[in-house]
Design a protein around this motif. Structure first.
Motif, mmCIF file in Angstrom:
data_model
loop_
_atom_site.group_PDB
_atom_site.id
_atom_site.type_symbol
_atom_site.label_atom_id
_atom_site.label_comp_id
_atom_site.label_asym_id
_atom_site.label_seq_id
_atom_site.Cartn_x
_atom_site.Cartn_y
_atom_site.Cartn_z
ATOM 1 N N ILE A 110 -35.343 155.468 -21.645
ATOM 2 C CA ILE A 110 -36.560 155.149 -22.397
ATOM 3 C C ILE A 110 -36.345 155.439 -23.880
ATOM 4 N N ASN A 111 -36.860 154.517 -24.730
ATOM 5 C CA ASN A 111 -36.876 154.721 -26.192
ATOM 6 C C ASN A 111 -35.490 155.025 -26.767
ATOM 7 N N LYS A 112 -34.512 154.228 -26.371
ATOM 8 C CA LYS A 112 -33.147 154.398 -26.886
ATOM 9 C C LYS A 112 -32.644 153.089 -27.487
ATOM 10 N N ILE A 113 -31.698 153.219 -28.409
ATOM 11 C CA ILE A 113 -30.989 152.040 -28.932
ATOM 12 C C ILE A 113 -29.681 151.940 -28.157
ATOM 13 N N ILE A 114 -29.495 150.800 -27.491
ATOM 14 C CA ILE A 114 -28.363 150.640 -26.574
ATOM 15 C C ILE A 114 -27.512 149.441 -26.979
ATOM 16 N N ALA A 115 -26.224 149.672 -27.069
ATOM 17 C CA ALA A 115 -25.282 148.590 -27.372
ATOM 18 C C ALA A 115 -24.781 147.967 -26.074
ATOM 19 N N LEU A 116 -24.796 146.636 -26.020
ATOM 20 C CA LEU A 116 -24.290 145.901 -24.866
ATOM 21 C C LEU A 116 -23.068 145.103 -25.315
ATOM 22 N N ASP A 117 -21.968 145.267 -24.602
ATOM 23 C CA ASP A 117 -20.751 144.558 -25.016
ATOM 24 C C ASP A 117 -19.853 144.329 -23.818
ATOM 25 N N GLY A 118 -19.028 143.303 -23.927
ATOM 26 C CA GLY A 118 -18.055 142.990 -22.885
ATOM 27 C C GLY A 118 -16.659 142.939 -23.459
ATOM 28 N N LYS A 119 -15.696 143.502 -22.738
ATOM 29 C CA LYS A 119 -14.309 143.517 -23.181
ATOM 30 C C LYS A 119 -13.385 143.255 -22.000
ATOM 31 N N PHE A 120 -12.292 142.543 -22.269
ATOM 32 C CA PHE A 120 -11.259 142.365 -21.261
ATOM 33 C C PHE A 120 -10.311 143.559 -21.296
ATOM 34 N N ASN A 129 -0.888 133.596 -12.634
ATOM 35 C CA ASN A 129 -2.035 133.138 -11.851
ATOM 36 C C ASN A 129 -3.138 132.526 -12.716
ATOM 37 N N HIS A 130 -2.844 132.370 -14.017
ATOM 38 C CA HIS A 130 -3.837 131.854 -14.966
ATOM 39 C C HIS A 130 -5.126 132.685 -14.909
ATOM 40 N N ASP A 131 -4.948 133.970 -14.722
ATOM 41 C CA ASP A 131 -6.072 134.900 -14.616
ATOM 42 C C ASP A 131 -6.411 135.424 -16.004
ATOM 43 N N ARG A 132 -7.660 135.344 -16.394
ATOM 44 C CA ARG A 132 -8.061 135.771 -17.735
ATOM 45 C C ARG A 132 -8.085 137.286 -17.873
ATOM 46 N N GLY A 133 -8.055 138.003 -16.762
ATOM 47 C CA GLY A 133 -8.067 139.459 -16.806
ATOM 48 C C GLY A 133 -9.380 140.034 -16.325
ATOM 49 N N VAL A 134 -9.484 141.347 -16.392
ATOM 50 C CA VAL A 134 -10.671 142.057 -15.918
ATOM 51 C C VAL A 134 -11.678 142.186 -17.058
ATOM 52 N N LEU A 135 -12.878 141.648 -16.853
ATOM 53 C CA LEU A 135 -13.938 141.712 -17.862
ATOM 54 C C LEU A 135 -14.926 142.810 -17.481
ATOM 55 N N LEU A 136 -15.070 143.806 -18.362
ATOM 56 C CA LEU A 136 -16.010 144.895 -18.140
ATOM 57 C C LEU A 136 -17.196 144.756 -19.078
ATOM 58 N N LEU A 137 -18.394 144.875 -18.537
ATOM 59 C CA LEU A 137 -19.629 144.887 -19.327
ATOM 60 C C LEU A 137 -20.129 146.321 -19.382
ATOM 61 N N THR A 138 -20.477 146.772 -20.586
ATOM 62 C CA THR A 138 -20.876 148.165 -20.772
ATOM 63 C C THR A 138 -22.124 148.263 -21.625
#
Length: 202
Positions: A110-120, A129-138
């Protein structure tokens, strides 16, 4: 690092939490309850174990009374190879979603400033395998740098869609969500403002 197993067992119902996960194993020859196995591994990881052998050793160090808290069905520690074989069958994305739901029962942001981002993850891309890699959302609280939610995007799912899925499970209210230009999407904005009763800076 130690944890209070009785609190996790009696108050948090740790085994019941993991029992909600669908068992992908064959119905024949099951040695241990799946929820118990996952609960043991979860507690071992909380105590700093970072390999299957370490998880086995941690479980082996438990007293008979502590083992009973996990309702394993047998008064002995599963082998490291057993943990490895079991986890190879698991849908880790399903486990992450379950854990986020469980955590949100005990902590509403509650009442926080939160950063949302995704990184491989560096080094996870497969050229063969033409795999782009592991994408993590944080999602990270700005002022204290605390990670409050994190999940791995399902195969074939992009950052924008994965972020919306994570917002579905994030228990937040009256917060400000910051994200880069890729998330300047009407559906994302509506989810933040309407569903989460929060605001955004995109």
């Amino acid at each position: 690092m130690g944890i209070n197993l009785e609190i996790l067992s009696d108050q948090c119902k740790i085994v019941d939490v993991f029992n909600s996960i669908e068992d992908p194993r064959s119905k024949f020859g099951k040695q241990f309850n799946l929820g118990s196995i996952l609960a043991v591994a979860f507690c071992a990881i909380l105590c700093g174990c970072n390999s299957y052998e370490a998880i086995h050793d941690w479980c082996k160090s438990l007293s008979e009374k502590e083992l009973l808290l996990f309702n394993l069905g047998k008064p002995r520690a599963p082998s490291s190879s057993f943990f490895q074989k079991t986890f190879r069958l698991m849908n880790m994305h399903e486990i992450e979603i379950m854990l986020m739901n469980w955590f949100s029962e005990y902590k509403t942001i509650i009442n926080k400033i939160i950063a949302l981002d995704g990184k491989f993850n560096r080094g996870s891309k497969s050229v063969v395998n033409h795999d782009r890699g592991v994408l993590l959302l944080t999602m990270v609280i700005h002022d204290c740098k605390e990670v409050v939610f994190q999940t791995q995007a399902a195969p074939g799912v992009g950052e924008i869609t994965a972020a919306r899925e994570m917002l579905d499970y994030a228990d937040i209210k009256n917060c400000i969500i910051t994200a880069d230009a890729a998330h300047t999407q009407e559906l994302t904005a509506k989810k933040i403002v309407i569903d989460k009763e929060s605001d955004f800076f995109l």
